[in-house]
Write an enzyme that holds these catalytic residues in place. Structure first.
Site, PDB file in Angstrom:
ATOM      1  N   PHE A  24       4.728 -46.064  -5.589  1.00  0.00           N
ATOM      2  CA  PHE A  24       3.988 -45.156  -4.706  1.00  0.00           C
ATOM      3  C   PHE A  24       2.475 -45.398  -4.812  1.00  0.00           C
ATOM      4  O   PHE A  24       1.819 -45.824  -3.847  1.00  0.00           O
ATOM      5  CB  PHE A  24       4.372 -43.715  -5.093  1.00  0.00           C
ATOM      6  N   TYR A 173       7.850 -38.449 -22.022  1.00  0.00           N
ATOM      7  CA  TYR A 173       6.976 -39.113 -21.036  1.00  0.00           C
ATOM      8  C   TYR A 173       5.507 -38.868 -21.385  1.00  0.00           C
ATOM      9  O   TYR A 173       4.693 -39.803 -21.444  1.00  0.00           O
ATOM     10  CB  TYR A 173       7.294 -38.586 -19.627  1.00  0.00           C
TER      11      TYR A 173
END
Ligand SMILES: NC(=O)c1ccc[n+]([C@@H]2O[C@H](COP(=O)([O-])OP(=O)(O)OC[C@H]3O[C@@H](n4cnc5c(N)ncnc54)[C@H](O)[C@@H]3O)[C@@H](O)[C@H]2O)c1
Length: 339
Positions: A24, A173
Site C-alpha cells: 500500500f 508487531y
C-alpha cells in the site's frame, strides 16, 4: 519476475531502492518518487498476508507513473525477491550508484502478530538487519525506515511525542517495530549513514491494506453486511491520508542528512473515535451501517494521537486532507475496483 519499464537512467537525483514497493504505502511512495524524477528500484516478495492481485494492481499504479507523461526523468524497475535474501538487495543495484533506501517492507498488522511472533520477528527485525547491512555494502547515502505509532503502547501521554518512553509495546508487531528503531540507531552510530525512522499513524486512502478497519468496513458497507466492532466506540485512531504520509516520507528522505538519526511521527493529530468512523463511512456510503459490538482484543491500544511539532518544524510536514474527503476518495477507489 522482473518488470522493466525502462532502464533506470542516471536520473538527476539517483536511484532509490524501495522495499515493499508492491504494498500500500510502498506503491504510493514509489509513484511519488517517479513524479519527482527519481529512478526507483522496487523490491517485494508478494508476502501472502493479503492477495497478490491487490499488490499487482498497486504495481500498475507505479507503472502508469513510469510510462505516463507526468514522469519525465524517472524510471521504474521491479524485482520480485525476499529482502531477507541479501542477493535480492544486491541485485537491485547491479553496479549503479545508489542514492538511498526507503524500507517499507514488513509484516504489518497487530492482531496476527500475536499468533505468529516468530514470523513477525523474521519479517521485520531480521529483514531490517538485512536491509541495513545491504545499505552499508551498497554505500547508500541515506536510509528511511517505516516504524509505527504502535510503539507508544497504551500508557503514553497524548498527544504522543517522539521523546516519550516507548519501552512498553503491547503486541509482538509493536515490539518488532521498536526493535527496528533501535537497530536503526545502531546503524547510524556505527556507519554515520543518515537514518530516519517514521512512526506512521493508521494510514488510509486508495489501495489501503484489506485487513485494516476502514477498508474492511467499506467492503461490508458496499455489500450491506453486518460489521463487527471490537471494543468501545470511544477508542480512537489518528487516521492519516496516504498523500500526507507520502509527502512526509519524501521530506524525511530529503532532509535526514541534516539530522544523523531521527525519529518522526507522521500522523494527522486529529483522532477519530470508532463511533465517528462508523458514522462517517455511513455518510460516504449513503446509508446507516449495520454493526454489532464485541469486547476489545488483546494487543489493540485504546487511542493513538500524534504530536506533529517535530515533523512540522523539521520536515515542514502539514497534513492537509480532511477525514471525510479522504474517506470519499477511498470509497470511490473501492467502487471502481468492484464494478
Ligand atoms: N498502513 C498503516 O497504517 C501503517 C501504520 C504503521 C506502520 N506501517 C508500516 O508501513 C510499512 C508499509 O505498510 P503497508 O500498509 O504498505 O503494508 P503492506 O503489507 O501493504 O506492504 C508491505 C509490503 O512488504 C512486502 N514484504 C513483506 N515481507 C517482505 C520480504 N521479506 N521481502 C520483500 N517484501 C516483503 C509485502 O509483500 C508487502 O507488499 C510497513 O513497514 C508497516 O509496518 C503501516
Amino acid at each position: 519476475m522482473s518488470t522493466r519499464n525502462d532502464q533506470p537512467a542516471s536520473g538527476a537525483q539517483g536511484v532509490v531502492l524501495v522495499t515493499g514497493a508492491a504494498g500500500f504505502i510502498g506503491s504510493h511512495v514509489s509513484a511519488a518518487l517517479l513524479r519527482g524524477g527519481h529512478c526507483v528500484v522496487g523490491v517485494d516478495n508478494f508476502d501472502p498476508f493479503y492477495p497478490r492481485d491487490i499488490k499487482q494492481r498497486n504495481l500498475r499504479r507505479i507503472e502508469i507513473q513510469a510510462s505516463g507523461g507526468r514522469s519525465t526523468q524517472g524510471s521504474f524497475e521491479f524485482i520480485e525477491g525476499d529482502i531477507t535474501d541479501e542477493q535480492s538487495l544486491i541485485a537491485a543495484r547491479e553496479g549503479r550508484p545508489l542514492d538511498g533506501v526507503i524500507h517499507l517492507a514488513a509484516r504489518a498488522g497487530v492482531r496476527p502478530s500475536i499468533d505468529d511472533p516468530v514470523g513477525y520477528a523474521h519479517a521485520n527485525v531480521t529483514a531490517t538487519a538485512c536491509v541495513l547491512q545491504a545499505a552499508t555494502k551498497l554505500k547508500a547515502r541515506r536510509v528511511v525506515i517505516a516504524s509505527s505509532s504502535s510503539v507508544y503502547g497504551d500508557n503514553t501521554k497524548a498527544p504522543f511525542r517522539e521523546d516519550a518512553d516507548v519501552s512498553e509495546p503491547i503486541s509482538p508487531y509493536a515490539a518488532t517495530k521498536r526493535a527496528c528503531e533501535l537497530m536503526g540507531y545502531t546503524h547510524w552510530h556505527l556507519t554515520k549513514m543518515p537514518t530516519a525512522m517514521l512512526r506512521f499513524f493508521t494510514v488510509y486512502g486508495p489501495g489501503q491494506r484489506p485487513d485494516l478497519a476502514i477498508s474492511q468496513f467499506m467492503r461490508k458497507a458496499m455489500n450491506n453486511e453486518e460489521i463487527t466492532l471490537f471494543g468501545d466506540l470511544s477508542t480512537s485512531r489518528d487516521y492519516t491520508y496516504i498523500d500526507d504520509i507520502v509527502a512526509g516520507v519524501i521530506a524525511a528522505y530529503q532532509r535526514i542528512d541534516r539530522f544523523g538519526y531521527r525519529v518522526w511521527n507522521l500522523g494527522n493529530s486529529s483522532p477519530v473515535t470508532l463511533g465517528r468512523l462508523i458514522e462517517s463511512i455511513g455518510t460516504v456510503a449513503g446509508r446507516a451501517l449495520r454493526t454489532r459490538n464485541l469486547p476489545g482484543r488483546p494487543g489493540d491500544v485504546q487511542h493513538t494521537y500524534a504530536s506533529l511539532d517535530r515533523a512540522k518544524q523539521e520536515l515542514g510536514y502539514t497534513p492537509s486532507v480532511e477525514f471525510l474527503k479522504g474517506l470519499q476518495m477511498q470509497w470511490e477507489d473501492l467502487r471502481s475496483q468492484q464494478g
